[in-house]
Structures are given as C-alpha cells and as structure tokens.
Scaffold this active site. Structure first.
Site, mmCIF file in Angstrom:
data_model
loop_
_atom_site.group_PDB
_atom_site.id
_atom_site.type_symbol
_atom_site.label_atom_id
_atom_site.label_comp_id
_atom_site.label_asym_id
_atom_site.label_seq_id
_atom_site.Cartn_x
_atom_site.Cartn_y
_atom_site.Cartn_z
ATOM 1 N N TYR A 6 16.676 0.777 -9.680
ATOM 2 C CA TYR A 6 16.586 0.090 -8.383
ATOM 3 C C TYR A 6 17.915 0.138 -7.634
ATOM 4 C CZ TYR A 6 11.888 -1.324 -9.539
ATOM 5 O OH TYR A 6 10.544 -1.273 -9.847
ATOM 6 N N ARG A 52 17.844 3.303 -5.678
ATOM 7 C CA ARG A 52 16.960 3.236 -4.507
ATOM 8 C C ARG A 52 17.567 2.320 -3.433
ATOM 9 N NH1 ARG A 52 11.213 1.664 -6.421
ATOM 10 N NH2 ARG A 52 10.651 2.130 -4.251
ATOM 11 N N VAL A 92 8.759 -1.432 -0.535
ATOM 12 C CA VAL A 92 9.852 -2.387 -0.772
ATOM 13 C C VAL A 92 11.067 -2.023 0.084
ATOM 14 C CG1 VAL A 92 9.080 -2.998 -3.099
ATOM 15 C CG2 VAL A 92 10.624 -1.039 -2.808
ATOM 16 N N HIS A 123 4.571 -6.208 -2.294
ATOM 17 C CA HIS A 123 5.192 -5.740 -3.559
ATOM 18 C C HIS A 123 6.658 -6.106 -3.633
ATOM 19 C CE1 HIS A 123 1.873 -2.467 -4.208
ATOM 20 N NE2 HIS A 123 1.452 -3.689 -4.431
ATOM 21 N N CYS A 183 16.320 -14.642 -9.288
ATOM 22 C CA CYS A 183 16.812 -15.119 -10.585
ATOM 23 C C CYS A 183 15.611 -15.540 -11.441
ATOM 24 C CB CYS A 183 17.738 -16.322 -10.375
ATOM 25 S SG CYS A 183 18.263 -17.102 -11.919
ATOM 26 N N CYS A 200 16.005 -19.443 -12.356
ATOM 27 C CA CYS A 200 15.696 -20.560 -11.434
ATOM 28 C C CYS A 200 14.759 -20.142 -10.309
ATOM 29 C CB CYS A 200 17.006 -21.116 -10.847
ATOM 30 S SG CYS A 200 17.811 -20.032 -9.655
ATOM 31 N N CYS A 244 23.633 -15.662 -10.965
ATOM 32 C CA CYS A 244 22.774 -16.092 -9.861
ATOM 33 C C CYS A 244 23.602 -16.960 -8.899
ATOM 34 C CB CYS A 244 21.613 -16.910 -10.414
ATOM 35 S SG CYS A 244 20.699 -17.825 -9.139
ATOM 36 N N SER A 258 -2.009 6.188 -0.844
ATOM 37 C CA SER A 258 -2.977 7.033 -1.573
ATOM 38 C C SER A 258 -4.218 6.238 -1.973
ATOM 39 C CB SER A 258 -2.310 7.624 -2.824
ATOM 40 O OG SER A 258 -1.921 6.562 -3.691
HETATM 41 N N1 APR Z 1 2.775 10.811 6.773
HETATM 42 C C1 APR Z 1 1.670 10.133 6.376
HETATM 43 N N2 APR Z 1 1.257 10.047 5.084
HETATM 44 C C2 APR Z 1 2.033 10.661 4.162
HETATM 45 C C3 APR Z 1 3.201 11.392 4.495
HETATM 46 C C4 APR Z 1 3.556 11.450 5.879
HETATM 47 N N3 APR Z 1 4.650 12.120 6.289
HETATM 48 N N4 APR Z 1 3.727 11.904 3.352
HETATM 49 C C5 APR Z 1 2.923 11.502 2.343
HETATM 50 N N5 APR Z 1 1.903 10.765 2.829
HETATM 51 C C6 APR Z 1 0.810 10.140 2.083
HETATM 52 C C7 APR Z 1 0.381 10.902 0.851
HETATM 53 O O1 APR Z 1 -0.630 11.850 1.172
HETATM 54 C C8 APR Z 1 -0.186 9.766 -0.031
HETATM 55 O O2 APR Z 1 -1.569 9.585 0.221
HETATM 56 O O3 APR Z 1 1.277 8.902 1.617
HETATM 57 C C9 APR Z 1 0.568 8.529 0.432
HETATM 58 C C10 APR Z 1 1.572 8.020 -0.574
HETATM 59 O O4 APR Z 1 0.868 7.603 -1.707
HETATM 60 P P1 APR Z 1 1.684 7.026 -2.959
HETATM 61 O O5 APR Z 1 2.834 7.931 -3.259
HETATM 62 O O6 APR Z 1 0.703 6.719 -4.035
HETATM 63 O O7 APR Z 1 2.341 5.651 -2.416
HETATM 64 P P2 APR Z 1 1.595 4.279 -2.208
HETATM 65 O O8 APR Z 1 0.167 4.495 -1.855
HETATM 66 O O9 APR Z 1 2.434 3.500 -1.267
HETATM 67 O O10 APR Z 1 1.678 3.609 -3.675
HETATM 68 C C11 APR Z 1 1.226 2.291 -3.797
HETATM 69 O O11 APR Z 1 2.050 2.207 -6.064
HETATM 70 O O12 APR Z 1 3.745 2.822 -7.461
HETATM 71 C C12 APR Z 1 3.200 1.767 -6.796
HETATM 72 O O13 APR Z 1 4.295 -0.155 -6.063
HETATM 73 C C13 APR Z 1 4.183 1.208 -5.803
HETATM 74 O O14 APR Z 1 3.776 0.357 -3.592
HETATM 75 C C14 APR Z 1 3.527 1.456 -4.461
HETATM 76 C C15 APR Z 1 2.061 1.555 -4.812
#
Ligand code: APR
Length: 235
Positions: free
Chosen positions: A55, A58, A94, A110, A118, A121, A137, A179
């Site tokens: 993290y 990121r 996030v 999320h 923390c 607490c 903390c 997705s």
């Molecule tokens: N414009 C629009 N859509 C896009 C682009 C773009 N430029 N690039 C990628 N995508 C689409 C992909 O086709 C895919 O369907 O964004 C989607 C990303 O899907 P994931 O990588 O699965 O991300 P997400 O759906 O946010 O995941 C949900 O899973 O891992 C956990 O907590 C994490 O919040 C996350 C959650």
C-alpha cells in the site's frame, strides 16, 4: 417531471487513463501480486510489513504529480454540480481522484488509500506518507495497529446502508470502469433492474453486461464526458 436520482458506481477502469493500474486486466495488479498476500486480514496478521509495502507503493504513486483526475472524473463532478436531482457516486476505488476532481456526494465503499486506521482504537486519520508496524496512532499513541483504511477481502464494505437507500430511490444507475466480478458492488444493478434505467460504460463488456439495459463501450475519458453531456442536455 422531477429529474431522477442517479447512483453511479465506478471501478478501477475510470482511473486507468490517469495512469493507475486496474486489477484484472492483463497488466492489472492481480496479474502480478496475489490477493491472499496483500489484501486480506490474514495477510496483514501474517506479514504486516509486506502488506504495508504494497500500500505504501500505491500511496506513493498517488502522490506522483503525473497522476491527476481525468476527463471522466471531471465529467462526473460536473454532473453532480449541474444535475437537478440527487447524485451519489459510489466508488470501489481507493484512489482520491474523484474527490480531487470535485465530486462531493462521494462514498468510498472499499475505503481510501490516503487514510489510515488504528486497529487498536479505530480512529481514522488522513495519511499520505508510508505506514509501518512501528507507526504510532496519532489518537491513542499505540504502535503496531496502524493499517491502511482499505476494505480487504472478507471485510464488510463501507456505507452499505446509505448505498442501499440510494439504490432504492434511484431512477438511473450507471456502472463505469468495473469488471462486475466483486460483490456486493457487482450486485447493485440487480437491485435496481426493472425500476431504474441501467447503463454500463466500460472499455469492454463486463461480466455483468447482460444485466444492464444499455452498454456503451470505449475508454472512460471518451464515453463518460459524452454520456454526461447528453444527459445534461436532456435535463
Ligand atoms: N476505460 C473504461 N474502462 C476501462 C478502462 C478504460 N480506460 N481500462 C480498463 N477498463 C475496464 C476493464 O475492462 C475492466 O472491466 O475496467 C474494469 C476494471 O476491472 P477490475 O480490474 O476488476 O477493477 P474493479 O472492477 O474496480 O475491481 C473491483 O476488486 O480487487 C478488488 O477491491 C478491488 O475495488 C476492487 C474490486
């Protein structure tokens, strides 16, 4: 006729063109790192330093001045400002790009990378620097309990009551850049089907595509501003 209330769900795809990786694309985060090693309470108990390193990297990327809100984030902030009805933006992301774009009716289900919590607490603090097991903390002074304020797999997403209430009264549900593979977010469209207009805006058809009335496929920075402009024209 009053303008329908809008619920917008976003995922990692909306931040892709700002330079942040998605999770399940071929070049996504889970293509090179195991969820079980960095995104579960068990991983944090087993190896907190490894989870903090994931993290911290990121969070450092999010501090990079090259990472800025893109036209899709900005279009959603404009929709909130100009839409005559209610708008709630529920993001699975996030990153802080929606907030930096100006969205205020915003719920990070999320959690948020730029906050720390923390475990001792439960105090939540804005946090832009690295975290480690030795970080005390600011509220209770104890070390060893500071964790990213991020919802891990197996934990309960934030704001579910508020999201449920918004879904109950929405007339338009937009799903952008996700997705549709992770619940409960992936199930929101099923909750509103039949009483709200449902539109998926994604680079390509998601797993949930068949549950939507309409789908518009293309990069978020192209399809989202166009959709918002047409929506506001008809408001
Ligand atoms: N414009 C629009 N859509 C896009 C682009 C773009 N430029 N690039 C990628 N995508 C689409 C992909 O086709 C895919 O369907 O964004 C989607 C990303 O899907 P994931 O990588 O699965 O991300 P997400 O759906 O946010 O995941 C949900 O899973 O891992 C956990 O907590 C994490 O919040 C996350 C959650």
């Amino acid at each position: 006729m009053t303008a329908p209330s809008i619920v917008i769900l976003t995922g990692a795809g909306i931040s892709r063109e700002s330079g942040l990786a998605t999770f399940r694309d071929a070049d996504g985060i889970w293509a090179r790192i195991r969820i079980e090693d960095v995104a579960t309470p068990e991983a944090f108990a087993r190896d907190p330093a490894h989870v903090h390193a994931f993290y911290n990297a990121r969070r450092a990327q999010l501090r990079d001045p090259a990472v800025q809100p893109n036209a899709a984030h900005l279009a959603l902030a404009e929709l909130e400002r100009r839409w005559p009805g209610e708008v709630l933006l529920v993001t699975q992301n996030v990153d802080d790009l929606h907030g930096r774009a100006g969205s205020r009716k915003l719920l990070h289900m999320h959690g948020e990378l730029m906050k720390a919590r923390c475990a001792r607490c439960e105090a939540v603090h804005p946090w832009t620097d690295d975290l480690s097991t030795g970080t005390p903390c600011p509220a209770c002074g104890r070390a060893g309990g500071m964790r990213p304020h991020v919802v891990w797999f197996g934990e309960v997403p934030l704001g579910m009551d508020r999201i449920g209430a918004a879904l109950d009264r929405c007339g338009l549900f937009l799903s952008i850049g996700t997705s549709g593979q992770v619940h409960p977010a992936a199930g929101f469209v099923a909750e509103v089907r039949g009483r709200a207009r449902t539109v998926e805006l994604n680079l390509e058809p998601s797993e949930s595509r068949s549950r939507f009335d309409e789908a518009i496929h293309g990069p978020a920075t192209e399809v989202v501003p166009r959709f918002v402009r047409d929506l506001l024209r008809g408001a």
